[in-house]
Motif scaffolding. Sequence first.
Motif, PDB file in Angstrom:
ATOM      1  N   MET A 311       0.837  -1.198   0.000  1.00  0.00           N
ATOM      2  CA  MET A 311       0.000   0.000   0.000  1.00  0.00           C
ATOM      3  C   MET A 311       0.872   1.248   0.000  1.00  0.00           C
ATOM      4  SD  MET A 311      -1.255  -0.138   3.993  1.00  0.00           S
ATOM      5  CE  MET A 311      -1.930  -1.788   3.744  1.00  0.00           C
ATOM      6  N   VAL A 313       2.525   4.717   1.149  1.00  0.00           N
ATOM      7  CA  VAL A 313       2.892   5.494   2.321  1.00  0.00           C
ATOM      8  C   VAL A 313       2.092   6.798   2.262  1.00  0.00           C
ATOM      9  CG1 VAL A 313       4.759   6.717   3.501  1.00  0.00           C
ATOM     10  CG2 VAL A 313       5.200   4.479   2.460  1.00  0.00           C
ATOM     11  N   PRO A 314       1.301   7.122   3.287  1.00  0.00           N
ATOM     12  CA  PRO A 314       0.443   8.317   3.213  1.00  0.00           C
ATOM     13  C   PRO A 314       1.205   9.604   2.909  1.00  0.00           C
ATOM     14  CG  PRO A 314      -0.201   6.954   5.079  1.00  0.00           C
ATOM     15  CD  PRO A 314       1.067   6.347   4.522  1.00  0.00           C
ATOM     16  N   TRP A 331      -3.582   4.685  -7.786  1.00  0.00           N
ATOM     17  CA  TRP A 331      -3.936   4.201  -6.454  1.00  0.00           C
ATOM     18  C   TRP A 331      -5.418   3.900  -6.350  1.00  0.00           C
ATOM     19  CZ3 TRP A 331       0.374   3.094  -4.025  1.00  0.00           C
ATOM     20  CH2 TRP A 331       1.530   3.822  -4.332  1.00  0.00           C
ATOM     21  N   LYS A 360      -6.626   6.680   3.216  1.00  0.00           N
ATOM     22  CA  LYS A 360      -5.225   7.028   2.971  1.00  0.00           C
ATOM     23  C   LYS A 360      -4.331   6.761   4.175  1.00  0.00           C
ATOM     24  CE  LYS A 360      -3.820  11.067   3.693  1.00  0.00           C
ATOM     25  NZ  LYS A 360      -3.638  12.528   3.762  1.00  0.00           N
ATOM     26  N   ASP A 361      -4.769   7.171   5.345  1.00  0.00           N
ATOM     27  CA  ASP A 361      -3.900   7.182   6.516  1.00  0.00           C
ATOM     28  C   ASP A 361      -3.771   5.799   7.137  1.00  0.00           C
ATOM     29  OD1 ASP A 361      -3.359   9.917   6.351  1.00  0.00           O
ATOM     30  OD2 ASP A 361      -5.231  10.412   7.383  1.00  0.00           O
ATOM     31  N   ILE A 362      -2.571   5.492   7.577  1.00  0.00           N
ATOM     32  CA  ILE A 362      -2.304   4.244   8.295  1.00  0.00           C
ATOM     33  C   ILE A 362      -1.542   4.604   9.567  1.00  0.00           C
ATOM     34  CG2 ILE A 362      -2.344   2.825   6.217  1.00  0.00           C
ATOM     35  CD1 ILE A 362       0.643   2.825   6.128  1.00  0.00           C
ATOM     36  N   THR A 368      -1.671  -2.613  10.230  1.00  0.00           N
ATOM     37  CA  THR A 368      -2.790  -1.763   9.820  1.00  0.00           C
ATOM     38  C   THR A 368      -4.096  -2.532   9.880  1.00  0.00           C
ATOM     39  OG1 THR A 368      -2.712  -2.383   7.483  1.00  0.00           O
ATOM     40  CG2 THR A 368      -1.285  -0.568   8.175  1.00  0.00           C
ATOM     41  N   GLU A 372      -7.225  -0.050   5.541  1.00  0.00           N
ATOM     42  CA  GLU A 372      -6.354   1.119   5.567  1.00  0.00           C
ATOM     43  C   GLU A 372      -5.308   1.024   4.460  1.00  0.00           C
ATOM     44  OE1 GLU A 372      -6.218   2.736  10.048  1.00  0.00           O
ATOM     45  OE2 GLU A 372      -5.216   0.806   9.789  1.00  0.00           O
ATOM     46  N   GLY A 373      -4.988   2.161   3.881  1.00  0.00           N
ATOM     47  CA  GLY A 373      -3.949   2.237   2.867  1.00  0.00           C
ATOM     48  C   GLY A 373      -4.477   2.130   1.456  1.00  0.00           C
ATOM     49  N   TYR A 374      -4.040   3.043   0.592  1.00  0.00           N
ATOM     50  CA  TYR A 374      -4.388   2.993  -0.831  1.00  0.00           C
ATOM     51  C   TYR A 374      -3.639   1.837  -1.492  1.00  0.00           C
ATOM     52  CZ  TYR A 374      -6.465   7.711  -0.521  1.00  0.00           C
ATOM     53  OH  TYR A 374      -7.236   8.808  -0.223  1.00  0.00           O
ATOM     54  N   ARG A 375      -4.316   1.134  -2.396  1.00  0.00           N
ATOM     55  CA  ARG A 375      -3.753  -0.067  -3.002  1.00  0.00           C
ATOM     56  C   ARG A 375      -3.414   0.167  -4.483  1.00  0.00           C
ATOM     57  NH1 ARG A 375      -4.940  -4.031   0.906  1.00  0.00           N
ATOM     58  NH2 ARG A 375      -5.483  -2.847   2.783  1.00  0.00           N
TER      59      ARG A 375
END
Length: 535
Positions: A311, A313-314, A331, A360-362, A368, A372-375
Amino acid sequence: MKIITSSITIILLVFSFSACNNNLDEMLYTEVTDDQLSYTNAYQATGILYANMREFFDHHNWAGVQETSSDELVMPANASGWDDGGIYKRIHLHTWNSENEQMSAMWNSFYKGVINANRIISLFDEDKIPLSDGLTKEGILAEVRVIRAFFYWLICDNFGEAPLVTAVDTELPAKVSRAELFQFIISEINTAIPALSKDNSQQFYGRFNKWAAKALLANVLLNAEVYSGTSAWQECIQQCDDVITSGKYSLNANFRDIFTTNNEHSPEIIFAIPFEETVGGGFLFHMFSWHASLKAKANMQATPWGAGSAMAVPQFIDTYDPTDERLADTWLMGPQYAADGKTPLLGAYDRAGKPLVFTKDIPDGLYTGESEGYRMNKFSVKMGAMYNLDNDFPFFRYADILLMKAECLLRSGNSDEAATLVNQVRARAFKKDPQKALITGNELQQNSRYHYGYVEDYNLVDEGNTTPVQYGRMLDELGWEFAWEGHRRRDMIRFSIFTQKSWLSHKPNGDYRITFPIPQQTINSNPNLTQNQGY
């Protein structure tokens, strides 16, 4: 990829052909017999070399390491697993060692390519491989030498000091310096280029023609100061200019079209590694980034692994202009739906039964929640996709040529000319607001937009090294254009921040980590090898 030319078909079909003992931890640099390497034509012989490259693209080989050791991607654990003894965590934290399986995976893949190339060169020299289809011995030997140089470039880039083996009858080798590897690679490519074809037709798709060799040479020269201590900006510009003035390649009108199935017709791709889901597999970014529920998003025939892991990193996402089309094209974010576009997909672990919404935020880079997290969204996953994607990987493309030249111009004091090239690439990312595509040479020299620092529980708690990044906005441009394409680690090293900055759960952990350690089993099996400095 639906349409495959005859030469590419051969390359794909040799996927299952084992050309040598693949366990290079035993350092079998030479013990391959002619009956293990028996070819009926030149395409088959070169095919095994290209097939070697398809090993790079899983989560514990080259592609995964280049991205997750950088400030772009991370692979945290979650409720579905993804700890695997800490092997991914150590890459993010820069605490890897010679026992990490990623080191062996890269080393073995690279040296398998070298060993196969050495043997094939020997067989061609002995006229033991028939030529056909108008191929010449000079031309095919030049192609194989460039392929070998490609593998040695990856060795030089990732391991620094390493054995340089060019013959089939070689004793257990010692290392040579990184600068010696660099000079060998440059010499080999320059020697081979005059004999390479200028053709960029489908017959040469996925093969090294003259222009692909020049793209490789430009990449090596771009990093010359890292590899040898002496920069080569003008030499890199010359190689880029040769590709540009050839008129053979151009930017795709649409960014997404470069990364779809059937992308072998892209005018932008200079050198691709071809994949085919049934006979030429190995491309599986979706399997280790996507959540299992996303199987229904594309009516996949395979199920992605658990909650997925790879994923964004924000802090990297925060650098984008929100209107940059590459953000959504790269993303996967927000609510997720089944193939009908209406049925919400649901979580299965900490959000069991609740809508799956990628945020976005982790909290950090270690653990996580499942949503959580954009893929990964850069490489399209077609309806009915299998375990292996059908997309080809664009290793070198025309945008790379334009931005390499731009960076070299910028570093040489020609910032306005550099901005003109950068703006060519930016234009397709801001079609709805063309003015936003324009950036000046002065802006390219400014600090990066990246807000570096150490994160705990979603909050940046320690900025760490706050020294402005020289030409930081140029680094940002590279990040937005080439995310998921294996560039980021190399770019961060060249911009002198890979071992200096903090991001997410990573803090600096030694300048020696610009290269990786030689696998421990390899060291143990060869008394002539010494471990890389710091390890």
